[in-house]
Design an enzyme around this catalytic site. Structure first.
Site, short mmCIF file in Angstrom:
data_model
loop_
_atom_site.label_atom_id
_atom_site.label_comp_id
_atom_site.label_asym_id
_atom_site.label_seq_id
_atom_site.Cartn_x
_atom_site.Cartn_y
_atom_site.Cartn_z
N SER A 6 0.84 -1.20 0.00
CA SER A 6 0.00 0.00 0.00
C SER A 6 0.87 1.25 0.00
O SER A 6 1.64 1.48 0.93
CB SER A 6 -0.91 0.02 1.23
OG SER A 6 -1.55 1.26 1.34
N HIS A 31 -1.22 -1.39 -4.30
CA HIS A 31 -2.49 -1.02 -3.68
C HIS A 31 -2.53 0.49 -3.46
O HIS A 31 -1.64 1.07 -2.82
CB HIS A 31 -2.66 -1.74 -2.34
CG HIS A 31 -4.04 -1.63 -1.78
ND1 HIS A 31 -5.09 -2.39 -2.25
CD2 HIS A 31 -4.55 -0.86 -0.80
CE1 HIS A 31 -6.19 -2.10 -1.58
NE2 HIS A 31 -5.89 -1.15 -0.69
N ASP A 33 -4.80 3.53 -2.07
CA ASP A 33 -5.94 3.92 -1.24
C ASP A 33 -6.37 5.34 -1.55
O ASP A 33 -5.58 6.28 -1.45
CB ASP A 33 -5.56 3.82 0.24
CG ASP A 33 -5.48 2.38 0.72
OD1 ASP A 33 -6.45 1.63 0.49
OD2 ASP A 33 -4.46 2.00 1.32
N MET A 35 -9.17 8.31 -0.57
CA MET A 35 -10.12 8.76 0.44
C MET A 35 -10.59 10.17 0.11
O MET A 35 -9.79 11.00 -0.30
CB MET A 35 -9.46 8.74 1.83
CG MET A 35 -8.78 7.44 2.18
SD MET A 35 -7.94 7.56 3.79
CE MET A 35 -6.83 6.14 3.67
N HIS A 64 -8.36 1.23 -4.30
CA HIS A 64 -9.41 1.05 -3.28
C HIS A 64 -10.01 2.42 -2.97
O HIS A 64 -9.34 3.27 -2.38
CB HIS A 64 -8.78 0.42 -2.03
CG HIS A 64 -9.70 0.32 -0.87
ND1 HIS A 64 -9.24 0.23 0.43
CD2 HIS A 64 -11.06 0.28 -0.78
CE1 HIS A 64 -10.26 0.14 1.26
NE2 HIS A 64 -11.37 0.18 0.55
N MET A 66 -12.37 4.72 -0.99
CA MET A 66 -13.15 4.91 0.23
C MET A 66 -13.83 6.26 0.12
O MET A 66 -13.37 7.27 0.67
CB MET A 66 -12.23 4.83 1.45
CG MET A 66 -11.67 3.44 1.68
SD MET A 66 -10.27 3.40 2.83
CE MET A 66 -8.91 3.65 1.68
N MET A 138 -11.83 -5.53 5.09
CA MET A 138 -11.07 -4.56 5.89
C MET A 138 -10.91 -5.13 7.30
O MET A 138 -11.90 -5.36 8.01
CB MET A 138 -11.80 -3.22 5.93
CG MET A 138 -11.78 -2.45 4.62
SD MET A 138 -10.10 -2.08 4.01
CE MET A 138 -9.44 -1.11 5.37
N ASP A 176 -6.92 -6.24 4.09
CA ASP A 176 -6.17 -4.99 4.27
C ASP A 176 -6.39 -4.49 5.70
O ASP A 176 -7.52 -4.30 6.13
CB ASP A 176 -6.67 -3.95 3.27
CG ASP A 176 -5.90 -2.64 3.35
OD1 ASP A 176 -4.93 -2.55 4.13
OD2 ASP A 176 -6.26 -1.70 2.61
#
Length: 217
Positions: A6, A31, A33, A35, A64, A66, A138, A176
């Protein structure tokens, strides 16, 4: 087993270096992330990040999101070259909206994944399993790195593994949150296919040895 470092835990001043390091330690996925500061409190990047990612790695770009309105974000990242875009079950109102999000992601060239938070019952994701590339469990609350692994996540992984295998679905299980040499092994034994690790890997001089531990070498 697929290792997915990540970049949330990587040196933001040298992301291309972080991508190259991920490949050197045997990762197959990168990966990423994302947000929005709404679905989760923190904010990271938008789709312009892919302008840095694309020319600097040939790893699978595992994004990913979020975020609220995942159909919009998913489409934007797919158009920018993401290979997989994983959205949260909790970010859609119902199954119909979930299907619309999957369609938006796939229309623009990526494969779709779906994720669940620690307090979401694993059975809620069952209807999506024949439709997605992966399901992301998660094992911490989404939104920040460095949290401790939630042990109850192992039962979710076992339940998913049984249901996927019993029905012959072609769906990977990704985990994760709080992944290290010990918890990673437990996740693999429970049936996980992909391990996401950030703070356990980046920033450590023995990153190669840590990656080998996760890869079971």
């Amino acid at each position: 087993m697929i290792l997915a470092p990540s970049i949330l835990a990587a040196d933001k001043a040298d992301l291309p270096g972080a991508f190259k390091l991920a490949k050197r330690i045997g990762a197959k996925y990168l990966h990423i992330d994302i947000m929005d500061g709404k679905f989760v409190p923190n904010t990271t990047w938008d789709e312009s990040l892919m302008d840095i990612v694309n020319p600097n790695t040939d790893l699978v770009k595992d994004v990913h999101i979020m975020v609220e309105k995942p159909w919009e974000w998913g489409s934007r990242f797919a158009k920018k070259g993401a290979d997989i875009v994983t959205f949260h079950l909790e970010a859609v109102e119902d199954f119909r909206q979930g299907l619309e999000t999957i369609a938006a992601i796939e229309k623009d060239g990526a494969e779709a994944g779906i994720s669940i938070k620690p307090n979401t019952a694993v059975e809620e994701v069952f209807p999506y399993l024949p439709l997605v590339k992966l399901v992301l469990v998660m094992s911490v609350e989404p939104g920040k790195g460095g949290q401790k692994f939630i042990p109850e996540s192992l039962e979710k992984i076992k339940t998913l593994r049984h249901h996927i295998d019993a029905n012959g679905y072609n769906c990977l299980i990704e985990v994760d949150g709080g992944i290290n040499g010990e918890t990673g092994k437990m996740c693999l034994e429970a049936g996980a296919d992909i391990l996401v690790a950030g703070s356990y890997l980046y920033g450590h001089e023995d990153i190669k040895e840590r990656a080998k531990a996760l890869l079971g070498k």
